[in-house]
Design a protein around this motif. Sequence first.
Motif, PDB file in Angstrom:
ATOM      1  N   LEU A 158      70.514  42.291  35.201  1.00  0.00           N
ATOM      2  CA  LEU A 158      71.227  41.497  34.203  1.00  0.00           C
ATOM      3  C   LEU A 158      71.081  42.111  32.817  1.00  0.00           C
ATOM      4  O   LEU A 158      72.025  42.166  32.052  1.00  0.00           O
ATOM      5  N   PHE A 159      69.868  42.542  32.480  1.00  0.00           N
ATOM      6  CA  PHE A 159      69.629  43.301  31.256  1.00  0.00           C
ATOM      7  C   PHE A 159      68.244  43.910  31.356  1.00  0.00           C
ATOM      8  O   PHE A 159      67.421  43.501  32.178  1.00  0.00           O
ATOM      9  N   GLU A 160      67.936  44.888  30.527  1.00  0.00           N
ATOM     10  CA  GLU A 160      66.653  45.574  30.619  1.00  0.00           C
ATOM     11  C   GLU A 160      66.051  45.904  29.263  1.00  0.00           C
ATOM     12  O   GLU A 160      65.267  46.823  29.126  1.00  0.00           O
ATOM     13  N   ARG A 161      66.416  45.159  28.236  1.00  0.00           N
ATOM     14  CA  ARG A 161      65.808  45.340  26.931  1.00  0.00           C
ATOM     15  C   ARG A 161      65.302  43.999  26.420  1.00  0.00           C
ATOM     16  O   ARG A 161      65.760  42.951  26.850  1.00  0.00           O
ATOM     17  N   GLY A 162      64.350  44.060  25.496  1.00  0.00           N
ATOM     18  CA  GLY A 162      63.855  42.823  24.898  1.00  0.00           C
ATOM     19  C   GLY A 162      62.603  42.275  25.538  1.00  0.00           C
ATOM     20  O   GLY A 162      62.118  41.223  25.156  1.00  0.00           O
ATOM     21  N   GLY A 163      62.048  42.997  26.541  1.00  0.00           N
ATOM     22  CA  GLY A 163      60.779  42.601  27.123  1.00  0.00           C
ATOM     23  C   GLY A 163      60.747  41.225  27.741  1.00  0.00           C
ATOM     24  O   GLY A 163      59.930  40.387  27.341  1.00  0.00           O
ATOM     25  N   PRO A 164      61.616  40.906  28.713  1.00  0.00           N
ATOM     26  CA  PRO A 164      61.603  39.560  29.304  1.00  0.00           C
ATOM     27  C   PRO A 164      60.261  39.242  29.959  1.00  0.00           C
ATOM     28  O   PRO A 164      59.617  40.106  30.545  1.00  0.00           O
ATOM     29  N   ARG A 165      59.845  37.980  29.851  1.00  0.00           N
ATOM     30  CA  ARG A 165      58.609  37.490  30.460  1.00  0.00           C
ATOM     31  C   ARG A 165      58.922  36.204  31.220  1.00  0.00           C
ATOM     32  O   ARG A 165      59.939  35.567  31.024  1.00  0.00           O
ATOM     33  N   GLY A 166      58.000  35.802  32.092  1.00  0.00           N
ATOM     34  CA  GLY A 166      58.151  34.554  32.798  1.00  0.00           C
ATOM     35  C   GLY A 166      57.728  33.381  31.928  1.00  0.00           C
ATOM     36  O   GLY A 166      57.204  33.579  30.825  1.00  0.00           O
ATOM     37  N   PRO A 167      57.937  32.151  32.396  1.00  0.00           N
ATOM     38  CA  PRO A 167      58.528  31.819  33.690  1.00  0.00           C
ATOM     39  C   PRO A 167      60.037  32.024  33.711  1.00  0.00           C
ATOM     40  O   PRO A 167      60.703  31.879  32.690  1.00  0.00           O
ATOM     41  N   VAL A 168      60.545  32.385  34.892  1.00  0.00           N
ATOM     42  CA  VAL A 168      61.985  32.558  35.076  1.00  0.00           C
ATOM     43  C   VAL A 168      62.538  31.292  35.712  1.00  0.00           C
ATOM     44  O   VAL A 168      61.995  30.808  36.706  1.00  0.00           O
ATOM     45  N   VAL A 171      56.740  34.071  20.650  1.00  0.00           N
ATOM     46  CA  VAL A 171      57.690  34.057  21.758  1.00  0.00           C
ATOM     47  C   VAL A 171      58.837  33.088  21.472  1.00  0.00           C
ATOM     48  O   VAL A 171      58.760  32.241  20.581  1.00  0.00           O
ATOM     49  N   MET A 172      59.894  33.229  22.237  1.00  0.00           N
ATOM     50  CA  MET A 172      61.007  32.278  22.214  1.00  0.00           C
ATOM     51  C   MET A 172      61.608  32.252  23.602  1.00  0.00           C
ATOM     52  O   MET A 172      61.464  33.194  24.377  1.00  0.00           O
ATOM     53  N   MET A 173      62.251  31.156  23.945  1.00  0.00           N
ATOM     54  CA  MET A 173      62.921  31.070  25.230  1.00  0.00           C
ATOM     55  C   MET A 173      64.374  31.481  25.051  1.00  0.00           C
ATOM     56  O   MET A 173      65.030  31.104  24.083  1.00  0.00           O
ATOM     57  N   SER A 174      64.851  32.276  25.985  1.00  0.00           N
ATOM     58  CA  SER A 174      66.218  32.779  25.931  1.00  0.00           C
ATOM     59  C   SER A 174      66.890  32.576  27.278  1.00  0.00           C
ATOM     60  O   SER A 174      66.257  32.196  28.261  1.00  0.00           O
ATOM     61  N   ARG A 175      68.181  32.851  27.312  1.00  0.00           N
ATOM     62  CA  ARG A 175      68.908  32.785  28.568  1.00  0.00           C
ATOM     63  C   ARG A 175      69.916  33.919  28.619  1.00  0.00           C
ATOM     64  O   ARG A 175      70.336  34.452  27.592  1.00  0.00           O
ATOM     65  N   VAL A 176      70.300  34.280  29.852  1.00  0.00           N
ATOM     66  CA  VAL A 176      71.310  35.308  30.049  1.00  0.00           C
ATOM     67  C   VAL A 176      72.210  34.864  31.199  1.00  0.00           C
ATOM     68  O   VAL A 176      71.769  34.193  32.137  1.00  0.00           O
ATOM     69  N   SER A 177      73.472  35.211  31.108  1.00  0.00           N
ATOM     70  CA  SER A 177      74.433  34.846  32.151  1.00  0.00           C
ATOM     71  C   SER A 177      74.119  35.598  33.443  1.00  0.00           C
ATOM     72  O   SER A 177      73.626  36.729  33.416  1.00  0.00           O
ATOM     73  N   VAL A 178      74.418  34.971  34.590  1.00  0.00           N
ATOM     74  CA  VAL A 178      74.232  35.658  35.869  1.00  0.00           C
ATOM     75  C   VAL A 178      75.190  36.825  36.019  1.00  0.00           C
ATOM     76  O   VAL A 178      75.027  37.658  36.917  1.00  0.00           O
ATOM     77  N   ASP A 179      76.188  36.910  35.149  1.00  0.00           N
ATOM     78  CA  ASP A 179      77.085  38.064  35.145  1.00  0.00           C
ATOM     79  C   ASP A 179      76.515  39.212  34.328  1.00  0.00           C
ATOM     80  O   ASP A 179      77.104  40.296  34.276  1.00  0.00           O
ATOM     81  N   GLY A 180      75.364  38.980  33.666  1.00  0.00           N
ATOM     82  CA  GLY A 180      74.758  39.996  32.828  1.00  0.00           C
ATOM     83  C   GLY A 180      75.227  39.871  31.387  1.00  0.00           C
ATOM     84  O   GLY A 180      76.067  39.037  31.055  1.00  0.00           O
ATOM     85  N   GLY A 181      74.668  40.701  30.518  1.00  0.00           N
ATOM     86  CA  GLY A 181      75.057  40.675  29.114  1.00  0.00           C
ATOM     87  C   GLY A 181      73.874  40.561  28.195  1.00  0.00           C
ATOM     88  O   GLY A 181      72.726  40.815  28.582  1.00  0.00           O
ATOM     89  N   THR A 182      74.122  40.164  26.971  1.00  0.00           N
ATOM     90  CA  THR A 182      73.084  40.050  25.951  1.00  0.00           C
ATOM     91  C   THR A 182      72.443  38.667  25.988  1.00  0.00           C
ATOM     92  O   THR A 182      73.155  37.663  25.976  1.00  0.00           O
ATOM     93  N   PRO A 183      71.117  38.584  26.049  1.00  0.00           N
ATOM     94  CA  PRO A 183      70.447  37.277  26.064  1.00  0.00           C
ATOM     95  C   PRO A 183      70.676  36.509  24.766  1.00  0.00           C
ATOM     96  O   PRO A 183      70.872  37.093  23.700  1.00  0.00           O
ATOM     97  N   THR A 184      70.627  35.177  24.868  1.00  0.00           N
ATOM     98  CA  THR A 184      70.767  34.288  23.718  1.00  0.00           C
ATOM     99  C   THR A 184      69.534  33.406  23.613  1.00  0.00           C
ATOM    100  O   THR A 184      69.105  32.805  24.610  1.00  0.00           O
TER     101      THR A 184
END
Length: 231
Positions: free
Chosen positions: A25-35, A57-70
């Motif tokens: 879905l994306f590979e930048r920004g250092g995602p962490r759990g929980p997912v 930290v902050m909680m973000s989301r990303v579309s299952v179609d991929g893209g930039t997290p919000t």
Amino acid sequence: MAFIAKGNTRKMMVMPAAGGPERVLFERGGPRGPVQWSPDGKWVYFSQPSGQREAPVMMSRVSVDGGTPTAVTPPIKSLFGGLSPDGKYVVGITREGGKTVALGIFDAEKKLVGEASVPISEIDEPFAEAWAGDGLRVTTAIGQAPLSLHLRSIFGNTDRVLPMPSSTFFRSPTLSPDGKRIAFLGPGDTTMWAATVTNIDGTGRRVLQAVGVGDLGGITWSPDGRYVSFS
């Protein structure tokens, strides 16, 4: 199924629950759990670094179609249970002081709509918490003796202690979607840790599968309550 793959960079991945090709879905920004999944299955929620020292930290989301997290929360101390079952609220630690922390409840517009003060363990171990469908949370302080499992109101001060064997130690307790069972990582029949399910009244404990003693992850229910996933 959504998960974070570790390598040279952390990648947010999805794949069919029955197995099949993985997709980034994306590979930048250092995602962490929980997912976590949104109730409609269109978004994947996770935490990532905010770049701020006091609120890292902050909680973000990303579309299952991929893209930039919000981002869906402002920068906070840490996440605490994450997304509510109806997808309307997110909870995180906003303040710490003494033996308590402040849990901030944020709406979809990142607005703080409520706070609840809860005690923390004296040995500096985190709570393991999960939303319940009725607006309560499952809570436990890891490392304290005796351990106790609570249903604690987010918007009030009600606190119901659930029956658990006094010898049981556990991590990541999570209520089932119907609120009738609890899944957690606890002692197995012949191993230190195992994925375990028990009824809300403490009866009917079943060990599902032993897990290693290394880097334990969380445990989550499928939306229909038929499966649990864990690492």
